[in-house]
Design a protein around this motif. Structure first.
Motif, PDB file in Angstrom:
ATOM      1  N   GLU A 347       0.805  -1.232  -0.154  1.00  0.00           N
ATOM      2  CA  GLU A 347       0.018  -0.037   0.035  1.00  0.00           C
ATOM      3  C   GLU A 347       0.772   1.341   0.031  1.00  0.00           C
ATOM      4  O   GLU A 347       0.380   2.390  -0.242  1.00  0.00           O
ATOM      5  CB  GLU A 347      -0.887   0.098   1.166  1.00  0.00           C
ATOM      6  N   THR A 350       0.926   7.398   3.111  1.00  0.00           N
ATOM      7  CA  THR A 350       0.116   8.170   2.880  1.00  0.00           C
ATOM      8  C   THR A 350       0.654   9.760   2.436  1.00  0.00           C
ATOM      9  O   THR A 350       1.938   9.998   3.119  1.00  0.00           O
ATOM     10  CB  THR A 350      -1.060   8.309   3.942  1.00  0.00           C
ATOM     11  N   GLU A 351      -0.079  10.551   2.092  1.00  0.00           N
ATOM     12  CA  GLU A 351       0.426  11.966   2.101  1.00  0.00           C
ATOM     13  C   GLU A 351       0.751  12.578   3.123  1.00  0.00           C
ATOM     14  O   GLU A 351       1.695  13.384   3.466  1.00  0.00           O
ATOM     15  CB  GLU A 351      -0.372  12.818   1.281  1.00  0.00           C
ATOM     16  N   GLU A 352      -0.144  12.461   4.119  1.00  0.00           N
ATOM     17  CA  GLU A 352       0.079  12.911   5.678  1.00  0.00           C
ATOM     18  C   GLU A 352       1.474  12.297   6.185  1.00  0.00           C
ATOM     19  O   GLU A 352       2.079  13.203   6.718  1.00  0.00           O
ATOM     20  CB  GLU A 352      -1.039  12.600   6.249  1.00  0.00           C
ATOM     21  N   ASN A 408       6.569   6.184  -2.843  1.00  0.00           N
ATOM     22  CA  ASN A 408       5.876   4.792  -3.008  1.00  0.00           C
ATOM     23  C   ASN A 408       6.454   3.873  -4.079  1.00  0.00           C
ATOM     24  O   ASN A 408       6.380   2.648  -3.894  1.00  0.00           O
ATOM     25  CB  ASN A 408       4.505   5.055  -3.324  1.00  0.00           C
TER      26      ASN A 408
END
Length: 428
Positions: A347, A350-352, A408
């Motif tokens: 996965e 995340t952007e955060e 990623n």
């Protein structure tokens, strides 16, 4: 002569935690470079000298030059240590992987006397035989004790799986060759080591360029005009994932916990993926709310600690997702550790998470700029490894500038579980 091309200005925007300073470089002689970080706020000076051979060098290993370098402060009568005490000077000698270093910190008023002390240390040929024997015995006892230390044993298994028997990156995890105890032989090795071209003399603190140039001019013995032996480390290839077992179990008696290292080789500093690895490492195991800590401590209560451990540098070293748990929970812990990596690989982040990691990677650099000594140490580290000045700052900024997609993409390449081995240290 000092070259303007060697003047590195450290901007206030880059060095938020330290005063605006300049790293200045000049040539001392044909084999020695001088560095200065000038800062007059506090009347203290640090003098750091690096000699261009360390424990990875075949010559250093063959001639016990590392042991010779580290013992030279110890004369039988203790005169050199007594002089250091009277100056309230902190003197350190250490043979690192690629270089051997001598550092002295003192008051500005004592700088001349400290420089004289350095000359005396480098000229000392009367090494304390009793101290040599103590160090030889201590090295043997330290090795025996390390074989009972869980994290050492686990890292030893990882190093053995990655590097060949003669690779110096494996050497810290194998039985050491005990150094000799003949002062004359060791003094000859020390004399040769300190004359190898590629020396760095660095000053930081309350000292001007003119003072530094004058002190450095006759601080060291002349550089040797001839090569002395095989100095360059001989690093072998890292074992490919296809040739490494997927599971390796080692055992120690009387353990009440099981230790895990889910690992492979690290990303070297010059690898194009190094900047991305800084972001990914922080998200996976570099903070209290990392993926590992949340999954293994906060959600399941499997452990008190879990982290990413990277033992590499310019060249790859052992890299692992590391943790531990009580023996009765070992199977569940191993399963969850595998699940964390598999999900991370599948996965990504995340952007955060990317934004928080970027702020941490850049902000952490401020802790390495809190003093002129910090700035000098970083510059010497960069030069020692053949890197341009400011390399680590620029890599941090590069890491922070990467997009989520770029990070990623690295996660998908590097964190493939098929490239990892599960190392487990279990009770006999």
């Amino acid at each position: 002569m000092r070259s303007a091309g060697f003047l590195l200005l450290v901007s206030a925007s880059t060095v938020a935690a330290a005063p605006a300073s300049a790293l200045e470089e000049w040539t001392i002689d044909g084999g020695t470079v001088g560095l200065l970080v000038e800062d007059h706020r506090v009347p203290l000076v640090v003098l750091r000298i690096e000699f261009a051979a360390g424990s990875w060098s075949p010559w250093v290993e063959a001639y016990d030059a590392g042991a010779a370098f580290e013992i030279q402060l110890h004369d039988p009568g203790g005169d050199l240590r007594r002089r250091a005490d009277l100056l309230a000077a902190d003197v350190e000698l250490a043979a690192g992987d690629l270089a051997s270093g001598l550092s002295v910190s003192c008051r500005k008023d004592d700088l001349e006397a400290a420089a004289d002390l350095v000359r005396m240390i480098l000229a000392n040929r009367d090494f304390d035989r009793a101290e040599l024997k103590r160090r030889r015995k201590g090295k043997s006892l330290s090795w025996e004790a390390s074989l009972k230390e869980p994290r050492f044993v686990l890292t030893q298994a990882a190093a053995r799986s990655l590097f060949g028997p003669d690779d110096p990156r494996r050497r810290p995890y194998e039985r050491p060759t005990l150094p000799g105890t003949d002062p004359k032989t060791l003094a000859a090795a020390r004399d040769a080591l300190v004359r190898i071209p590629g020396r760095i003399v660095g000053f930081a603190g309350d000292v001007t360029l003119a003072e530094a140039e004058r002190l450095a001019r006759d601080l060291l013995p002349p550089v040797s005009p001839e090569a002395i032996g095989d100095l360059a480390p001989r690093l072998g290839p890292v074992a490919q994932a296809s040739s490494r077992p997927r599971d390796i179990t080692v055992r120690l008696p009387r353990l009440t916990q099981v230790f895990f290292a889910y690992g492979r080789e690290s990303v070297g500093w010059l690898d194009p993926d190094y900047a991305a690895s800084r972001i990914a490492d922080h998200v996976l195991g570099g903070n209290f709310n990392s993926r590992l800590m949340v999954a293994l401590r906060q959600e399941e209560g499997d452990t008190y600690g879990a982290a990413v451990v990277d033992s590499g540098g310019l060249e790859p070293g052992p890299y692992a997702l590391a943790s531990f748990t009580k023996t009765g929970n070992a199977d569940a812990m191993e399963r969850r550790l595998r699940e964390v990596l598999a999900r991370f690989h599948r996965e990504g982040i995340t952007e955060e998470e990317r934004a928080l990691a970027a702020g941490n990677v850049v902000g952490r650099r401020a802790f390495l700029r809190q003093s002129p000594e910090d700035l000098l140490a970083t510059a010497m580290r960069e030069r020692r490894h053949g890197l341009p000045y400011g390399f680590f700052d620029r890599k941090a900024e590069e890491a922070a500038s990467l997009s989520l997609e770029e990070v990623n993409a690295f996660v998908r390449r590097f964190y493939d579980p098929e490239r990892f081995t599960m190392f487990a240290l279990r009770p006999e």
